[in-house]
Enzyme design. Structure first.
Site, PDB file in Angstrom:
ATOM      1  N   SER A  30      58.989  13.595  -3.442  1.00  0.00           N
ATOM      2  CA  SER A  30      59.257  15.023  -3.646  1.00  0.00           C
ATOM      3  C   SER A  30      59.326  15.747  -2.312  1.00  0.00           C
ATOM      4  O   SER A  30      58.622  15.393  -1.362  1.00  0.00           O
ATOM      5  CB  SER A  30      58.153  15.644  -4.503  1.00  0.00           C
ATOM      6  OG  SER A  30      58.325  17.048  -4.604  1.00  0.00           O
ATOM      7  N   TYR A  38      49.278  17.268  -5.428  1.00  0.00           N
ATOM      8  CA  TYR A  38      50.556  16.608  -5.717  1.00  0.00           C
ATOM      9  C   TYR A  38      51.298  16.310  -4.419  1.00  0.00           C
ATOM     10  O   TYR A  38      51.827  15.204  -4.230  1.00  0.00           O
ATOM     11  CB  TYR A  38      51.386  17.511  -6.620  1.00  0.00           C
ATOM     12  CG  TYR A  38      52.804  17.064  -6.854  1.00  0.00           C
ATOM     13  CD1 TYR A  38      53.081  15.936  -7.624  1.00  0.00           C
ATOM     14  CD2 TYR A  38      53.875  17.779  -6.334  1.00  0.00           C
ATOM     15  CE1 TYR A  38      54.387  15.526  -7.857  1.00  0.00           C
ATOM     16  CE2 TYR A  38      55.184  17.379  -6.562  1.00  0.00           C
ATOM     17  CZ  TYR A  38      55.438  16.258  -7.324  1.00  0.00           C
ATOM     18  OH  TYR A  38      56.725  15.856  -7.545  1.00  0.00           O
TER      19      TYR A  38
END
Length: 259
Positions: free
Chosen positions: A143, A154
């Protein structure tokens, strides 16, 4: 449609929804034999779509946050097809979006468990097979959130995926194995049938999530979210022999945001 994956055995994790579903359908349409691994029973619907269109696929419900679940997925592929050519590690995704100091200890652990360990476990489980074959391709889904706000756990997990990608590629190139990653940007997708966080958002959480959306669009040259197909295109390219001289790379697919 080209048949870049004719007779290749491809495992796709997190294939029940979103990008993973798109990857599984695309690979199947290009001739791959597909093994889908997901915790959700919704993966059965994707299997039905593939087989209805003449594709060759199977599935396993497995908890990929555990090594046992990852090994079960690899065993399913070997038991069904006898080899593994491609592994796409797609499981992951931010559960909560809020300032770092608002995460509890339990939430931090859950974020890392969801977005780092499935990729780590599946790589560990598949590599002995690929080493024995002296061939294989791994594509990890990372990501651009490695540089982002309100999802630090995350972001940390995906930074780990990037490091894992580069180091595995370095270590296993001699065995004919390529390892790359796609760092996905903001992606338009249908509402999840099974949400990552089932609790209704508070007013503060809505504001924190909107801040993530605003930051994502602001850092993107194109000033928009991408589509599932735009992410699938990059993942499938890295999984194919067309990328035969690319390894150890994390390629941002974020409309200009390099993460």
């Amino acid at each position: 449609m080209s048949k870049r994956f004719e007779n290749k055995v491809c495992i796709v994790t997190g294939a029940a929804q979103g990008i993973g579903r798109g990857v599984a359908l695309r690979l199947a349409s290009e001739g791959a034999k597909i093994v889908m691994a997901d915790f959700s029973p919704l993966v059965e619907e994707v299997l039905a779509d593939i087989t209805a269109n003449g594709g060759d696929a199977t599935m396993i419900q497995a908890d990929l946050e555990t090594y046992q679940g990852a090994q079960a997925a690899i065993d399913k592929a070997l038991d069904t097809y006898g080899r593994i050519d491609v592994l796409v590690n797609n499981v992951g995704g931010a559960i909560w979006m809020k300032p770092f100091i608002n995460f509890s200890e339990e939430e931090l652990q859950k974020e890392i468990s969801r977005s780092l360990f499935p990729t780590l476990w599946c790589c560990r489980a598949v590599l002995p097979v690929m080493v024995e074959q002296q061939a294989g391709t791994i594509v990890n889904v990372s990501s651009i959130a490695t540089r982002g706000i309100n999802r630090i756990p995350y972001s940390t997990a995906k930074g780990g995926v990037n490091a894992m990608t580069a180091s595995l590629a370095f270590e296993y190139a001699r065995d004919g194995i390529r390892v790359n990653a796609v760092a996905t940007g903001g992606t338009e997708a249908p509402p999840r049938k099974i949400p990552r966080n089932a609790k209704p958002l508070t007013d503060d959480e809505k504001l924190w999530m909107q801040a993530v959306v605003d930051q994502t669009i602001d850092r993107t040259f194109m000033k928009r979210y991408g589509t599932i197909d735009e992410q699938v295109n990059a993942i499938v390219f890295l999984a194919s022999d067309e990328s035969s001289y690319i390894t150890g790379s994390t390629i941002p697919v974020g409309g200009g945001d390099a993460g």
